[in-house]
Design a protein around this motif. Structure first.
Motif, PDB file in Angstrom:
ATOM      1  N   SER A   1       7.043   8.448  22.206  1.00  0.00           N
ATOM      2  CA  SER A   1       6.902   7.084  22.582  1.00  0.00           C
ATOM      3  C   SER A   1       5.349   7.083  22.482  1.00  0.00           C
ATOM      4  CB  SER A   1       7.166   6.641  24.110  1.00  0.00           C
ATOM      5  OG  SER A   1       6.520   7.430  24.857  1.00  0.00           O
ATOM      6  N   GLY A   2       4.957   5.874  21.967  1.00  0.00           N
ATOM      7  CA  GLY A   2       3.478   5.754  21.723  1.00  0.00           C
ATOM      8  C   GLY A   2       2.759   5.645  22.857  1.00  0.00           C
ATOM      9  N   GLY A   3       1.549   5.710  23.054  1.00  0.00           N
ATOM     10  CA  GLY A   3       0.684   5.535  24.103  1.00  0.00           C
ATOM     11  C   GLY A   3       0.594   6.884  24.838  1.00  0.00           C
ATOM     12  N   ASP A   4       0.967   6.762  25.973  1.00  0.00           N
ATOM     13  CA  ASP A   4       0.927   7.896  27.037  1.00  0.00           C
ATOM     14  C   ASP A   4       1.743   9.129  26.714  1.00  0.00           C
ATOM     15  OD1 ASP A   4       2.960   6.247  27.293  1.00  0.00           O
ATOM     16  OD2 ASP A   4       3.544   6.829  29.381  1.00  0.00           O
TER      17      ASP A   4
ATOM     18  N   GLU B   1       2.436  10.045  23.535  1.00  0.00           N
ATOM     19  CA  GLU B   1       1.666  10.699  22.373  1.00  0.00           C
ATOM     20  C   GLU B   1       0.592  11.448  22.779  1.00  0.00           C
ATOM     21  OE1 GLU B   1      -0.572   9.392  18.055  1.00  0.00           O
ATOM     22  OE2 GLU B   1       0.544   7.666  19.618  1.00  0.00           O
TER      23      GLU B   1
ATOM     24  N   ASN C   1       8.293   3.234  18.543  1.00  0.00           N
ATOM     25  CA  ASN C   1       7.913   2.135  19.688  1.00  0.00           C
ATOM     26  C   ASN C   1       8.981   1.271  20.028  1.00  0.00           C
ATOM     27  OD1 ASN C   1       4.814   2.347  19.592  1.00  0.00           O
ATOM     28  ND2 ASN C   1       5.057   1.678  17.690  1.00  0.00           N
TER      29      ASN C   1
ATOM     30  N   ALA D   1      10.363  -3.402  24.795  1.00  0.00           N
ATOM     31  CA  ALA D   1       9.091  -3.490  24.194  1.00  0.00           C
ATOM     32  C   ALA D   1       8.459  -4.844  24.261  1.00  0.00           C
ATOM     33  CB  ALA D   1       9.178  -2.971  22.858  1.00  0.00           C
TER      34      ALA D   1
ATOM     35  N   ASN E   1       5.038   3.186  29.970  1.00  0.00           N
ATOM     36  CA  ASN E   1       4.496   3.161  28.524  1.00  0.00           C
ATOM     37  C   ASN E   1       4.092   2.092  27.938  1.00  0.00           C
ATOM     38  OD1 ASN E   1       7.681   3.126  28.321  1.00  0.00           O
ATOM     39  ND2 ASN E   1       7.305   3.283  26.103  1.00  0.00           N
ATOM     40  N   TYR E   2       5.072   0.880  27.932  1.00  0.00           N
ATOM     41  CA  TYR E   2       4.774  -0.189  27.458  1.00  0.00           C
ATOM     42  C   TYR E   2       3.723  -1.073  28.157  1.00  0.00           C
ATOM     43  CZ  TYR E   2       8.956   0.357  24.463  1.00  0.00           C
ATOM     44  OH  TYR E   2       9.809   0.935  23.399  1.00  0.00           O
TER      45      TYR E   2
ATOM     46  N   GLN F   1       0.270   0.530  27.061  1.00  0.00           N
ATOM     47  CA  GLN F   1      -0.088   0.057  25.493  1.00  0.00           C
ATOM     48  C   GLN F   1      -0.599  -1.500  25.731  1.00  0.00           C
ATOM     49  OE1 GLN F   1       3.189   0.628  22.684  1.00  0.00           O
ATOM     50  NE2 GLN F   1       3.686   2.478  23.708  1.00  0.00           N
TER      51      GLN F   1
ATOM     52  N   ASN G   1      -2.571  -2.360  28.094  1.00  0.00           N
ATOM     53  CA  ASN G   1      -3.618  -2.410  28.955  1.00  0.00           C
ATOM     54  C   ASN G   1      -3.431  -2.751  30.389  1.00  0.00           C
ATOM     55  OD1 ASN G   1      -5.341  -1.342  26.901  1.00  0.00           O
ATOM     56  ND2 ASN G   1      -5.583  -3.535  26.206  1.00  0.00           N
TER      57      ASN G   1
END
Length: 261
Positions: free
Chosen positions: A30-33, A35, A58, A176, A193-194, A197, A199
């Protein structure tokens, strides 16, 4: 033939040897954490002869489809209940081979600062997939907002709600989309994780958060069933489950991600 010549010949032979070929492993994350963690794992895996190729997703559906189809060698984005539900629904031949982290799910709001401030009839978003939707309902129950049928386990649905004293309106949305929809909701249960992303810091911004201890939603590394005993995956797991990665996770995420190895 002189000794000096033999030495030069041996040296030339060493330099002529081909470079050590690393074994490529394509991992969906998953993107963010996710990755960020796997970028650290990638560097460690190099030392053990593994070239980790990170593929970022994502959403929560494509990584298992890609793994099952052979487009990935492994993935690391989901918790066990999610995989179990996907196997049941899709018939995937995918198995977990290692535990990674648990990311406590949280309840977030742009309109109130505490759970107690949620008004009667408030609209609360929850993920629309069975495992994360059930997880969200359990969090709402833990906060006294709803009551669920006895014995529903970790996969309750909105049909299992037996009490909803504040008449909350539950909107089931793609996981998401929940951070983007937060402005239109009174609150939403968002996967970590979302949240990151968007913030949103779980330890600071969540008005309620899942307990970490005894949490059944630990994330995993998964592979195809026929590949689970391959030596390369034992090395991959060792690259993840070590003190360097543990320290990175604890320092980087401040409780938003907690190692479970």
């Amino acid at each position: 033939m002189s000794k000096k010549f033999l030495t030069l010949l041996a040296t030339a032979a060493v330099f002529a040897l081909p470079a050590f070929a690393q074994e490529k492993v394509k991992v969906g994350v998953s993107g963010g954490d996710g990755e960020a963690i796997w970028q650290e794992v990638k560097e460690l895996a190099k030392k053990d002869g593994i070239d980790v190729q990170i593929v970022v997703f994502n959403d929560y559906l494509l990584p298992n489809e890609a793994l099952n189809a052979g487009d990935l060698d492994a993935n690391a984005f989901q918790h066990k209940p999610f995989l179990e539900n996907q196997i049941k629904a899709k018939g995937y031949k995918i198995v977990p081979i290692a535990d990674t982290v648990v990311a406590p799910i949280g309840l977030y709001s742009n309109k109130v600062k505490t759970v107690a401030e949620l008004k009667n009839g408030a609209t609360v978003g929850i993920p629309n997939d069975p495992s994360n939707g059930g997880r969200a309902l359990l969090l709402l129950q833990a906060q006294g907002l709803v009551k669920l049928k006895d014995g529903v386990g970790i996969l309750p649905t909105v049909l299992d709600i037996t009490e909803n004293k504040r008449d909350l309106k539950l909107r089931e949305l793609d996981a998401a989309q929940l951070p983007r929809s937060l402005q239109d909701l009174d609150a939403a249960v968002i996967n970590t994780n979302y949240a990151l992303q968007a913030n949103l810091n779980p330890s600071k911004d969540a008005i309620a958060i899942e307990a970490a201890k005894g949490n059944p939603y630990g994330n995993i590394i998964a592979v195809r069933e026929g590949d689970k005993d391959k030596p390369v995956f034992k090395k991959l797991v060792a690259s993840y489950q070590n003190e360097t990665i543990r320290a990175f996770i604890l320092d980087k995420f401040k409780g938003a991600q907690i190692p479970v190895f």
